[in-house]
Enzyme design. Sequence first.
Site, short mmCIF file in Angstrom:
data_model
loop_
_atom_site.label_atom_id
_atom_site.label_comp_id
_atom_site.label_asym_id
_atom_site.label_seq_id
_atom_site.Cartn_x
_atom_site.Cartn_y
_atom_site.Cartn_z
N SER A 65 0.79 -1.23 0.00
CA SER A 65 0.00 0.00 0.00
C SER A 65 0.82 1.28 0.00
CB SER A 65 -0.94 0.02 1.20
OG SER A 65 -2.08 -0.72 0.90
N LYS A 68 0.34 3.37 -2.95
CA LYS A 68 -0.83 4.25 -3.12
C LYS A 68 -0.43 5.73 -3.10
CE LYS A 68 -3.96 0.90 -0.90
NZ LYS A 68 -4.58 0.51 0.38
N TYR A 190 -3.61 -2.48 -10.28
CA TYR A 190 -3.51 -2.28 -8.82
C TYR A 190 -2.60 -3.34 -8.17
CZ TYR A 190 -4.87 -2.14 -3.92
OH TYR A 190 -4.83 -2.10 -2.55
N TYR A 242 -4.68 3.39 8.09
CA TYR A 242 -6.04 2.85 8.20
C TYR A 242 -6.64 3.23 9.54
CZ TYR A 242 -3.78 0.31 4.49
OH TYR A 242 -3.07 0.00 3.38
N VAL A 260 1.22 -3.78 3.81
CA VAL A 260 1.16 -5.08 4.48
C VAL A 260 2.39 -5.94 4.20
CG1 VAL A 260 -1.35 -5.21 4.73
CG2 VAL A 260 -0.27 -6.14 2.67
N1 GLU Z 1 -2.26 -5.17 -1.95
C1 GLU Z 1 -2.84 -5.06 -0.65
C2 GLU Z 1 -4.34 -5.18 -0.76
O1 GLU Z 1 -4.91 -4.55 -1.62
C3 GLU Z 1 -2.43 -3.76 -0.02
C4 GLU Z 1 -2.90 -3.61 1.39
C5 GLU Z 1 -1.91 -2.91 2.27
O2 GLU Z 1 -0.70 -2.91 2.02
O3 GLU Z 1 -2.33 -2.37 3.29
O4 GLU Z 1 -4.96 -5.90 -0.05
#
Ligand code: GLU
Length: 306
Positions: A65, A68, A190, A242, A260
């Site tokens: 993430s 992003k 993505y 989050y 993650v």
């Molecule tokens: N590729 C992961 C997902 O979409 C990213 C989530 C993350 O890193 O928090 O579930």
Amino acid sequence: MTADYKSIINHIYEEVGHMPLKGAVADYIPALAEVDPSQYGIAIATTSGESYGVGDCFTKFSIQSISKVFTLAMVVRHLGHTLWESVGREPSGSPFNSLVQLEYEHGIPRNPLINAGALVVTDRLMNLYRQPKEEILNFIRDMSGCDDIYFDHRVARSELSHGARNIALASFMKSFGNIDNEVDGLIDVYCHQCSVAMSCMELAKSFLFLANRGVNPVSGERILSISRSKRLGAIMLTCGFYDESGDFAFRVGLPGKSGVGGGIVAIIPGEAAIAVWSPALNSYGNSIRGIETLERFTTLLGISIF
Ligand code: GLU
């Protein structure tokens, strides 16, 4: 390198590295479940061109993430304020892959750093570029000053074959008219952006443009206006972790973003970017040692944005 950074990072690495390892690697993406949780690295890069790292700071890992923020910067750079008609900028208070708010809020995700919001951002990026995956890699290579940055195709395939939740989010938003592209193509881009493999050292360098008010300090190129750079920092502070974003701000006091894969990157505005990697996560999906490291870093140095 400011002497304090180097000695403080070494000191924290020794102390935190000796603490019992808690948490667990992400296992909902099978390729991430195979990562050795004992790996631990820290790297810092300054806007004046110095860098320093310790531990596994040159080992590449899945940025997940953290990607992003790159795609958001790419889209905000071109779309500016129009993006905010399709995605909000409030903390969600929900897990990264939650579906529940979307129904009440008519398919407009709370912010661009939860999965739903990031999917909208990637969708807009696909409208902007004919070869979005290549452009994402090019952007990250430019920001980090490192050409050796690629997709980890094994991780991408692993997530693609376990992507039901993200497919659901994208399909649901498409039903509200908030996704333009076909869901399959969107999920492919993505999952590839999430699979980008980078080291702490590369990550710290790649976030310097945000620590430097939107200007890449190496090339001198303006990537974002001062105002847009401020806004990205604000979103990282309020939404980067989050439903643990408030606690991260409370403990660390810097804008940051987690993934993650166990990485966290944070910026010290005007000064530096720092990246930590330790794959064992807490229940919110954030690296336990990563947060501990950054909390000690800002506490020992007496710095924060406040
Ligand atoms: N590729 C992961 C997902 O979409 C990213 C989530 C993350 O890193 O928090 O579930």
